[in-house]
Design a protein around this motif. Structure first.
Motif, PDB file in Angstrom:
ATOM      1  N   ALA A   1       7.795  19.870   0.789  1.00 49.24           N
ATOM      2  CA  ALA A   1       8.320  18.517   1.011  1.00 49.24           C
ATOM      3  C   ALA A   1       7.189  17.503   0.919  1.00 49.24           C
ATOM      4  N   LEU A   2       7.533  16.314   0.390  1.00 50.94           N
ATOM      5  CA  LEU A   2       6.576  15.219   0.226  1.00 50.94           C
ATOM      6  C   LEU A   2       7.142  13.958   0.865  1.00 50.94           C
ATOM      7  N   ASP A   3       6.360  13.319   1.710  1.00 45.20           N
ATOM      8  CA  ASP A   3       6.730  12.049   2.333  1.00 45.20           C
ATOM      9  C   ASP A   3       5.865  10.930   1.762  1.00 45.20           C
ATOM     10  N   LEU A   4       6.502   9.842   1.311  1.00 46.50           N
ATOM     11  CA  LEU A   4       5.801   8.648   0.856  1.00 46.50           C
ATOM     12  C   LEU A   4       6.397   7.428   1.534  1.00 46.50           C
ATOM     13  N   HIS A   5       5.566   6.441   1.823  1.00 50.63           N
ATOM     14  CA  HIS A   5       6.070   5.195   2.391  1.00 50.63           C
ATOM     15  C   HIS A   5       5.183   4.045   1.946  1.00 50.63           C
ATOM     16  N   LEU A   6       5.724   2.834   2.093  1.00 50.76           N
ATOM     17  CA  LEU A   6       5.027   1.624   1.661  1.00 50.76           C
ATOM     18  C   LEU A   6       4.684   0.768   2.871  1.00 50.76           C
TER      19      LEU A   6
ATOM     20  N   THR B   1      11.592  10.804   1.305  1.00 52.03           N
ATOM     21  CA  THR B   1      11.259  12.182   1.661  1.00 52.03           C
ATOM     22  C   THR B   1      11.986  13.095   0.696  1.00 52.03           C
ATOM     23  N   MET B   2      11.229  13.813  -0.092  1.00 49.78           N
ATOM     24  CA  MET B   2      11.803  14.711  -1.104  1.00 49.78           C
ATOM     25  C   MET B   2      11.328  16.136  -0.837  1.00 49.78           C
ATOM     26  N   ALA B   3      12.215  17.086  -1.068  1.00 50.97           N
ATOM     27  CA  ALA B   3      11.867  18.504  -0.916  1.00 50.97           C
ATOM     28  C   ALA B   3      12.327  19.271  -2.146  1.00 50.97           C
ATOM     29  N   VAL B   4      11.659  20.378  -2.434  1.00 49.99           N
ATOM     30  CA  VAL B   4      12.025  21.223  -3.560  1.00 49.99           C
ATOM     31  C   VAL B   4      11.874  22.678  -3.146  1.00 49.99           C
ATOM     32  N   ASP B   5      12.793  23.496  -3.597  1.00 49.62           N
ATOM     33  CA  ASP B   5      12.722  24.935  -3.343  1.00 49.62           C
ATOM     34  C   ASP B   5      12.038  25.618  -4.525  1.00 49.62           C
ATOM     35  N   VAL B   6      11.139  26.519  -4.217  1.00 51.94           N
ATOM     36  CA  VAL B   6      10.404  27.275  -5.236  1.00 51.94           C
ATOM     37  C   VAL B   6      10.811  28.743  -5.108  1.00 51.94           C
TER      38      VAL B   6
ATOM     39  N   VAL C   1       0.863  -1.192   0.000  1.00 53.18           N
ATOM     40  CA  VAL C   1       0.000   0.000   0.000  1.00 53.18           C
ATOM     41  C   VAL C   1       0.891   1.231   0.000  1.00 53.18           C
ATOM     42  N   LEU C   2       0.621   2.159  -0.905  1.00 46.80           N
ATOM     43  CA  LEU C   2       1.377   3.403  -0.999  1.00 46.80           C
ATOM     44  C   LEU C   2       0.562   4.519  -0.362  1.00 46.80           C
ATOM     45  N   GLU C   3       1.174   5.205   0.559  1.00 48.08           N
ATOM     46  CA  GLU C   3       0.496   6.324   1.201  1.00 48.08           C
ATOM     47  C   GLU C   3       1.503   7.400   1.564  1.00 48.08           C
ATOM     48  N   GLY C   4       1.004   8.575   1.885  1.00 53.58           N
ATOM     49  CA  GLY C   4       1.887   9.673   2.235  1.00 53.58           C
ATOM     50  C   GLY C   4       1.148  10.993   2.201  1.00 53.58           C
ATOM     51  N   ALA C   5       1.899  12.092   2.232  1.00 46.40           N
ATOM     52  CA  ALA C   5       1.282  13.413   2.273  1.00 46.40           C
ATOM     53  C   ALA C   5       2.313  14.485   1.994  1.00 46.40           C
ATOM     54  N   ILE C   6       1.817  15.664   1.587  1.00 42.58           N
ATOM     55  CA  ILE C   6       2.668  16.855   1.567  1.00 42.58           C
ATOM     56  C   ILE C   6       2.828  17.285   3.021  1.00 42.58           C
ATOM     57  N   THR C   7       4.048  17.247   3.521  1.00 41.59           N
ATOM     58  CA  THR C   7       4.276  17.437   4.957  1.00 41.59           C
ATOM     59  C   THR C   7       4.904  18.782   5.310  1.00 41.59           C
ATOM     60  N   GLU C   8       5.438  19.474   4.323  1.00 43.13           N
ATOM     61  CA  GLU C   8       6.060  20.771   4.604  1.00 43.13           C
ATOM     62  C   GLU C   8       5.677  21.771   3.526  1.00 43.13           C
TER      63      GLU C   8
END
Length: 561
Positions: free
Chosen positions: A180-185, A200-205, A132-139
């Motif tokens: 930032a986006l967190d995903l886990h299995l 956990t990936m982050a990007v600067d805008v 199951v893949l789940e996660g959220a925009i966390t930052e």
């Protein structure tokens, strides 16, 4: 009282006219941009193609070996930012579905499952998910950094009745936000998170605000100009980039494959390296040897998977270590295994038409002998890394880097007409043989070529150089007993093309012509070439024997990083 000058009167008239209520007219460019219907286009990011390459990689590693279902829960925005999408589940669906192969996505829909039970449809054949893949925009940190710069200047000169005041200024402000986006299995059966299968990936805008102003006055009357432009990177676009890159990393970690090879210039993932290394270390000695033998076979070495350290295995290991031109432990162990595993060829090679792909892989001699009217070529692609002066042989499915120099060693078994074309990652073709001149120097690489004579292309003291356009490169080799007038004409047109559009058009015609033939990557051991290496030492290069004909074209692919 001073009388107004002519210039002052003119300026006052201009100000009066500018204050009138006049409807601004649109320029033709503005009409084209704003009054026409918007043209839709395919949405893609820098990682869209990488997800497709991951699917090709999974097929090469045969993992997963059967349909693998991933269930997706709702992936939402859990931050307080209101200018981000509230639900990015659809982005996740698109990203996972781009991988293809045996990877399947199924959504989490309790209402559908309840309805399924109530209807009791006996024809339903639903395959349960594995993970199951789940996660959220966390930052979502806005305005983390804001920098401004401004300059103003004001000059007064003249005097008496012609006093003049001139002023100008410019301002610039740069801002930075972070998402930032967190995903886990999670294991579907146990409902527990799978260790180390998360990302956990982050990007600067960034945003940029620039403005300027200019004005002057003469005797109190004046004219001013100002302009402003604000550019902001799209936050929704940034979220999609996060989704695609996070999906690539997450699935790469799930299936434990070198997913970073799908992204030009990416660094290896220490998490995947550690997992792959541990899997090898806990295996029995016999399985370790058999696995090394299987990987050597995938790299093109002919040997049996006996599970024992025999002479053929040791010879293949030595040849592999010599060809990669870097230090590697030649013993059966995790270092050798990881090097073979993470560098395994996985190019998108078309299948041979007369035989199934597995039969070609396991029995190349049978594939080669399936065409009687063939020309045999002993050929090797040699490259010199930009950091070295030692020539190395590149196999199909290998890789080179921008700036590397490369050339061909070719010796036909008999007189023939030879044609070599190369296409880069964008599909742009170039003709490598025949060739009258190279970089302004006449080389006279012309047809026909002589049998039993070794050719060094483009020349003994010259090499092709790999440009900066990264991706999968393809080389097509055709040898025929008589000249191919259509190939020669297409080659002449390629050399005479004046712009990119005409070059691409001719390239499409060439690709259509090549697609009418069988494309093969089957080869047998060929002759050994001798070349000058570093310090004047002679280097032995083992060539492959190719067979091409009017109906068969040899195709070589390599990764341009």
């Amino acid at each position: 009282m001073k009388q107004p000058t002519r210039l002052t009167t003119f300026m006052m008239l201009m100000l009066l006219l500018s204050g009138c209520s006049l409807t601004p007219r649109l320029t033709q460019e503005e009409k084209n941009q704003f009054l026409q219907q918007p043209a839709p286009y395919t949405k893609a990011t820098a990682y869209s193609d990488a997800l497709g390459h991951l699917g090709t990689m999974l097929e090469a590693y045969n993992h997963p070996s059967e349909i693998y279902v991933i269930q997706g829960r709702h992936v939402i925005n859990k931050t307080a930012c209101k200018n981000l999408p509230l639900d990015i589940t659809d982005m996740m669906k698109t990203a996972v579905n781009k991988v293809g192969g045996n990877v399947r996505y199924t959504k989490f829909d309790p209402d559908y499952m309840i309805g399924e039970v109530q209807t009791g449809n006996p024809n339903l054949q639903r395959k349960l998910p594995v993970v199951v893949l789940e996660g959220a925009i966390t930052e979502c940190d806005e305005n983390l950094d804001s920098q401004g710069f401004g300059v103003d200047a004001d000059v007064m000169f003249g005097g008496g009745s012609t006093e003049t005041d001139v002023g100008a200024g410019a301002d610039k402000e740069v801002g930075r936000s972070r998402i930032a986006l967190d995903l886990h299995l999670m294991d579907y059966a146990t409902q527990t998170l799978i260790p180390r299968k998360q990302t956990t990936m982050a990007v600067d805008v960034w945003s940029l605000d620039k403005s300027y102003n200019f004005g002057f006055q003469v005797n109190g009357s004046g004219l001013g100009l100002d302009g402003r432009r604000k550019v902001t990177q799209g936050k929704h676009d940034a979220v999609r980039i996060l989704v695609e890159l996070s999906t690539l990393q997450l699935l790469g970690r799930l299936f434990e494959v070198p997913y970073w090879r799908c992204i030009p210039g990416a660094e290896p993932d220490p998490v995947v390296i550690a997992m792959v290394r541990k899997n090898f270390e806990v295996a029995s000695k016999g399985i370790q040897i058999s696995t090394i033998q299987a990987l050597l076979k995938r790299h093109g070495y002919q040997l049996s998977m006996s599970g024992k350290i025999d002479r053929d295995t040791l010879t293949a290991i030595d040849q592999y270590a010599n060809e990669i031109n870097e230090y590697i432990d030649r013993k059966i162990g995790p270092d050798l295994y990881c090097h073979l595993f993470f560098n395994m060829p996985f190019g998108t090679l078309p299948t041979e038409k007369p035989l199934p792909p597995d039969e070609i892989l396991n029995n190349p001699s049978k594939a080669l002998q399936s065409d009687s009217a063939f020309i045999e070529l002993n050929a090797a692609l040699i490259y010199t890394p930009r950091w070295s002066s030692h020539p190395l042989r590149l196999k199909s499915g290998g890789r080179m880097m921008s700036g590397d120099r490369y050339k061909f060693l070719i010796m036909p078994e008999k007189d023939c007409y030879l044609y070599i074309f190369q296409s880069d990652a964008s599909g742009q073709f170039s003709m490598l043989f025949p060739m009258d001149s190279f970089r302004g120097v006449r080389i006279d690489n012309r047809n026909p070529v002589k049998g039993q004579l070794a050719y060094e292309l483009p020349g003994p003291k010259s090499s092709f150089i790999l440009d900066e356009r990264r991706g999968i490169e393809r080389i097509y080799v055709i040898a025929v007993p008589e000249s191919d007038t259509q190939l020669e004409e297409l080659g002449r047109q390629l050399n005479k093309a004046q712009n990119d559009e005409s070059h691409k058009k001719i390239g499409r015609e060439l690709m259509d012509y090549l697609n009418t033939k069988s494309l093969t990557h089957a080869a047998l051991p060929g002759v050994t070439f001798n070349m000058d290496g570093k310090g004047g030492n002679r280097v032995k290069i083992n060539a492959e024997k190719l067979q091409t004909s009017k109906e068969r074209v040899y195709l070589m692919e390599f990764e341009h990083r």
